[in-house]
Design a protein around this motif. Structure first.
Motif, PDB file in Angstrom:
ATOM      1  N   SER A   1      13.217  80.310  33.448  1.00 32.47           N
ATOM      2  CA  SER A   1      14.109  79.324  32.846  1.00 32.47           C
ATOM      3  C   SER A   1      13.444  77.944  32.793  1.00 32.47           C
ATOM      4  CB  SER A   1      15.405  79.220  33.658  1.00 32.47           C
ATOM      5  OG  SER A   1      16.117  78.049  33.336  1.00 32.47           O
ATOM      6  N   PRO A   2      13.692  77.163  31.729  1.00 32.44           N
ATOM      7  CA  PRO A   2      13.175  75.782  31.684  1.00 32.44           C
ATOM      8  C   PRO A   2      13.631  74.932  32.866  1.00 32.44           C
ATOM      9  CG  PRO A   2      13.910  76.452  29.504  1.00 32.44           C
ATOM     10  CD  PRO A   2      14.314  77.550  30.449  1.00 32.44           C
ATOM     11  N   ASP A   3      14.846  75.206  33.405  1.00 31.79           N
ATOM     12  CA  ASP A   3      15.308  74.464  34.578  1.00 31.79           C
ATOM     13  C   ASP A   3      14.460  74.797  35.804  1.00 31.79           C
ATOM     14  OD1 ASP A   3      17.251  72.970  33.386  1.00 31.79           O
ATOM     15  OD2 ASP A   3      18.881  74.356  33.831  1.00 31.79           O
ATOM     16  N   VAL A   4      14.009  76.041  35.897  1.00 31.10           N
ATOM     17  CA  VAL A   4      13.081  76.424  36.966  1.00 31.10           C
ATOM     18  C   VAL A   4      11.780  75.633  36.809  1.00 31.10           C
ATOM     19  CG1 VAL A   4      11.624  78.306  37.836  1.00 31.10           C
ATOM     20  CG2 VAL A   4      14.052  78.722  37.366  1.00 31.10           C
ATOM     21  N   ALA A   5      11.327  75.508  35.557  1.00 33.01           N
ATOM     22  CA  ALA A   5      10.090  74.769  35.290  1.00 33.01           C
ATOM     23  C   ALA A   5      10.208  73.299  35.710  1.00 33.01           C
ATOM     24  CB  ALA A   5       9.730  74.873  33.812  1.00 33.01           C
ATOM     25  N   LYS A   6      11.396  72.708  35.543  1.00 33.53           N
ATOM     26  CA  LYS A   6      11.591  71.309  35.950  1.00 33.53           C
ATOM     27  C   LYS A   6      11.336  71.130  37.441  1.00 33.53           C
ATOM     28  CE  LYS A   6      14.987  70.023  32.419  1.00 33.53           C
ATOM     29  NZ  LYS A   6      16.419  69.690  32.171  1.00 33.53           N
ATOM     30  N   THR A   7      11.892  72.058  38.243  1.00 29.61           N
ATOM     31  CA  THR A   7      11.694  71.953  39.690  1.00 29.61           C
ATOM     32  C   THR A   7      10.248  72.258  40.069  1.00 29.61           C
ATOM     33  OG1 THR A   7      13.994  72.600  40.022  1.00 29.61           O
ATOM     34  CG2 THR A   7      12.576  72.683  41.930  1.00 29.61           C
TER      35      THR A   7
ATOM     36  N   PHE B   1       1.955  75.191  40.770  1.00 29.43           N
ATOM     37  CA  PHE B   1       3.298  74.772  40.339  1.00 29.43           C
ATOM     38  C   PHE B   1       3.250  74.221  38.911  1.00 29.43           C
ATOM     39  CE2 PHE B   1       4.012  74.381  45.024  1.00 29.43           C
ATOM     40  CZ  PHE B   1       5.090  75.252  45.110  1.00 29.43           C
ATOM     41  N   TYR B   2       2.294  73.336  38.637  1.00 25.57           N
ATOM     42  CA  TYR B   2       2.148  72.783  37.288  1.00 25.57           C
ATOM     43  C   TYR B   2       1.812  73.880  36.275  1.00 25.57           C
ATOM     44  CZ  TYR B   2       2.065  67.819  38.709  1.00 25.57           C
ATOM     45  OH  TYR B   2       2.376  66.565  39.164  1.00 25.57           O
ATOM     46  N   THR B   3       0.908  74.762  36.668  1.00 26.39           N
ATOM     47  CA  THR B   3       0.458  75.821  35.751  1.00 26.39           C
ATOM     48  C   THR B   3       1.598  76.752  35.384  1.00 26.39           C
ATOM     49  OG1 THR B   3      -1.750  75.716  36.753  1.00 26.39           O
ATOM     50  CG2 THR B   3      -1.228  77.667  35.440  1.00 26.39           C
ATOM     51  N   ARG B   4       2.405  77.118  36.379  1.00 27.53           N
ATOM     52  CA  ARG B   4       3.551  77.999  36.107  1.00 27.53           C
ATOM     53  C   ARG B   4       4.595  77.292  35.245  1.00 27.53           C
ATOM     54  NH1 ARG B   4       7.941  80.246  40.385  1.00 27.53           N
ATOM     55  NH2 ARG B   4       9.297  81.199  38.836  1.00 27.53           N
ATOM     56  N   ALA B   5       4.839  76.013  35.533  1.00 32.10           N
ATOM     57  CA  ALA B   5       5.802  75.253  34.731  1.00 32.10           C
ATOM     58  C   ALA B   5       5.350  75.199  33.274  1.00 32.10           C
ATOM     59  CB  ALA B   5       5.957  73.840  35.284  1.00 32.10           C
ATOM     60  N   LEU B   6       4.071  74.941  33.055  1.00 31.95           N
ATOM     61  CA  LEU B   6       3.524  74.870  31.696  1.00 31.95           C
ATOM     62  C   LEU B   6       3.706  76.192  30.962  1.00 31.95           C
ATOM     63  CD1 LEU B   6       1.938  73.231  29.592  1.00 31.95           C
ATOM     64  CD2 LEU B   6      -0.174  74.120  30.613  1.00 31.95           C
ATOM     65  N   LYS B   7       3.429  77.286  31.636  1.00 32.44           N
ATOM     66  CA  LYS B   7       3.557  78.606  31.014  1.00 32.44           C
ATOM     67  C   LYS B   7       5.012  78.887  30.619  1.00 32.44           C
ATOM     68  CE  LYS B   7       2.437  83.497  31.725  1.00 32.44           C
ATOM     69  NZ  LYS B   7       1.926  84.513  32.687  1.00 32.44           N
ATOM     70  N   ILE B   8       5.962  78.528  31.485  1.00 30.76           N
ATOM     71  CA  ILE B   8       7.386  78.737  31.186  1.00 30.76           C
ATOM     72  C   ILE B   8       7.794  77.920  29.966  1.00 30.76           C
ATOM     73  CG2 ILE B   8       9.754  78.329  31.992  1.00 30.76           C
ATOM     74  CD1 ILE B   8       8.736  78.912  34.854  1.00 30.76           C
ATOM     75  N   TYR B   9       7.409  76.644  29.944  1.00 33.62           N
ATOM     76  CA  TYR B   9       7.776  75.776  28.811  1.00 33.62           C
ATOM     77  C   TYR B   9       7.181  76.294  27.507  1.00 33.62           C
ATOM     78  CZ  TYR B   9       9.805  72.018  31.685  1.00 33.62           C
ATOM     79  OH  TYR B   9      10.606  71.274  32.514  1.00 33.62           O
ATOM     80  N   GLU B  10       5.906  76.670  27.534  1.00 37.75           N
ATOM     81  CA  GLU B  10       5.251  77.148  26.312  1.00 37.75           C
ATOM     82  C   GLU B  10       5.911  78.424  25.796  1.00 37.75           C
ATOM     83  OE1 GLU B  10       0.660  75.509  26.650  1.00 37.75           O
ATOM     84  OE2 GLU B  10       1.165  77.418  27.619  1.00 37.75           O
ATOM     85  N   THR B  11       6.327  79.292  26.730  1.00 40.44           N
ATOM     86  CA  THR B  11       6.936  80.565  26.335  1.00 40.44           C
ATOM     87  C   THR B  11       8.358  80.390  25.829  1.00 40.44           C
ATOM     88  OG1 THR B  11       5.594  81.716  27.992  1.00 40.44           O
ATOM     89  CG2 THR B  11       7.507  82.893  27.140  1.00 40.44           C
ATOM     90  N   THR B  12       9.143  79.569  26.518  1.00 39.68           N
ATOM     91  CA  THR B  12      10.568  79.457  26.184  1.00 39.68           C
ATOM     92  C   THR B  12      10.862  78.391  25.137  1.00 39.68           C
ATOM     93  OG1 THR B  12      10.927  77.942  28.048  1.00 39.68           O
ATOM     94  CG2 THR B  12      11.308  80.288  28.447  1.00 39.68           C
ATOM     95  N   LEU B  13      10.101  77.297  25.134  1.00 34.52           N
ATOM     96  CA  LEU B  13      10.387  76.171  24.243  1.00 34.52           C
ATOM     97  C   LEU B  13       9.384  76.025  23.108  1.00 34.52           C
ATOM     98  CD1 LEU B  13      11.287  73.495  26.975  1.00 34.52           C
ATOM     99  CD2 LEU B  13      12.841  75.042  25.764  1.00 34.52           C
TER     100      LEU B  13
END
Length: 455
Positions: free
Chosen positions: A348-354, A374-386
């Motif tokens: 979830s993008p909200d997971v990526a925020k945290t 943490f940054y790398t996982r957040a980036l992957k979530i954002y790129e995939t979902t958004l």
């Protein structure tokens, strides 16, 4: 009345007591079971028209609490009963259609919602007086549906038609015009016309002031007024009118504590809004007190497995970061992450925020190797979902670039800063603060590299 009917009547009264004066914010699974049981007995006791009226009232708290799946089954059965016993063009059928349409709308089935709302409106305009409140309600509900479908002109048309009816019928017992004004204000807020939204929220408050003059202690009026004040506070805060926003939040909080008591989810939400304002104005101690009080309310009510609770944890952690209490911030971010992953799923993008926040905290602490995943996982979530060109991707790239800069990996950092700049410029333009911050980060890195070459 036979013994069997007497038993149904007794059971209906028993479950009816359980369902009396339910607070939508505090609905439980046991309450949902009680409504299903009550409906089963009501079918045996009440006439079809009475059943529709009874269920519409009893279902309202569940409707507002978002118990869509449970209500869907019951409303479908209610509509079937109404059509067979009252006729397909009856007022009772229109009421059932309207309720079922609202459920489909909030479940995202807009086509079915439109079909049912349109049918309800047709019945109400033909069978009932066109100026009756029921007709206004359906027009307003259609306005919201069209807004959700991004058909804004049609939404405004239906809202205007609804208001024409509802303003004339405005009373403490029928504040529907206030709801519609709030809805139109949200539409203008959504299409980035905040001044128009402010005007509409203010108009709604003027209506509520008149109603409160008529009945000063009417709980419904006070509740609507608190909600509208809160909505206006959020808008004013986003517009940068922070002193006015603080005043509106204070008024809302005072009313909510009077209506609901000091420990209620609505109170917790207003505390969160006011705490965010204090955070934005660097009043960290006040923000910490309000966020902590909000968490305590939610914990007492057993609402810890909730996205709102996770958001408050996340925001309070940000306050602790500003105060230099990094261990406490880490504890809260970690807890927020665990809740969001459980409720929303790991992508979830909200997971990526945290995740982003955790990455930033570890970077501040100089723990670069811990920050990187943490940054790398957040980036992957954002790129995939958004999508790869979303502004949140740009922000995360900027954070990741800063981390690689801190690690002395300048070439990687330059590449990431440039990618971030490209995304942010396309979304916001070169005059936006986000663009200027990222550009300054890149310029600062070039200057740092130049100094190192000279030395």
């Amino acid at each position: 009345m036979g013994e069997k009917a007497e038993n149904h009547k007794a059971m209906l009264e028993r479950y009816g007591q359980r369902l009396k004066d339910l607070d939508p914010e505090l609905v439980t699974e046991e309450d949902e079971i009680a409504l299903k049981e009550a409906f089963m007995h009501a079918k045996e006791v009440l006439e079809p028209g009475e059943l529709v009226s009874w269920f519409t009232v009893k279902a309202e708290p569940f409707y507002r609490s978002g118990s869509w799946k449970m209500l869907l089954t019951l409303y479908e059965e209610l509509l079937d009963i109404a059509e067979k016993n009252l006729g397909p063009e009856s007022p009772g059928t229109a009421t059932a259609l309207n309720g079922l349409a609202g459920i489909y709308r909030y479940m995202g089935n807009y086509d079915e919602a439109l079909r049912l709302f349109s049918r309800a409106l047709e019945i109400r305009e033909i069978i009932l007086d066109q100026k009756r409140p029921e007709t206004g309600d359906t027009l307003s509900e259609l306005g919201t549906l069209y807004y959700l479908m991004n058909r804004h002109e049609e939404a405004l048309s239906f809202y205007s038609r609804a208001l024409e009816i509802q303003e004339k019928l405005l009373s403490p017992e029928n504040p529907a015009a206030v709801r519609t004004l709030n809805r139109i204000a949200f539409l203008y807020k959504g299409i980035e016309k905040p001044e128009k939204a402010e005007e509409l929220f203010t108009r709604a408050l003027e209506f509520l002031d008149k109603l409160q003059d008529q009945e000063p202690d009417n709980r419904g009026v006070m509740s609507h007024k608190a909600g509208t004040l809160n909505n206006l506070g959020v808008l004013l805060s986003e517009m940068g009118k922070l002193e006015e926003a603080e005043d509106r939040y204070g008024q809302a909080l005072k009313l909510q504590e009077k209506v609901y008591g000091p420990e209620h989810p609505q109170v917790a939400q207003t505390l969160n809004n006011l705490a965010l304002l204090y955070f934005q104005t660097t009043r960290y101690e006040k923000a910490m007190i309000l966020y902590t009080r909000s968490l305590e309310i939610m914990e007492k009510l057993g609402k810890t497995e909730h996205t709102g609770f996770a958001t408050t944890l996340n925001n309070l952690a940000g306050v602790y970061v500003q105060k230099g209490r990094h261990e406490k911030a880490l504890e809260l971010y970690t807890r927020a992450l665990e809740i969001r992953e459980r409720i929303l799923g790991p992508d979830s993008p909200d997971v990526a925020k945290t995740l982003n926040n955790l990455g930033e905290l570890h970077r501040i602490l100089g723990q670069h190797k811990k920050a990187l995943p943490f940054y790398t996982r957040a980036l992957k979530i954002y790129e995939t979902t958004l999508g790869p060109a979303h502004p949140d991707v740009g922000t995360t790239l900027n954070n990741l670039a800063g981390l690689h800069e801190s690690m002395g990996e300048y070439d990687t950092a330059i590449n990431l800063y440039e990618k971030a700049l490209d995304i942010i410029e396309k979304e916001y333009g070169p005059d936006h603060p986000y663009f200027k911050i990222t550009r300054n980060n890149l310029i600062g890195l070039y200057e740092k590299m130049e100094r190192s070459w000279r030395s």
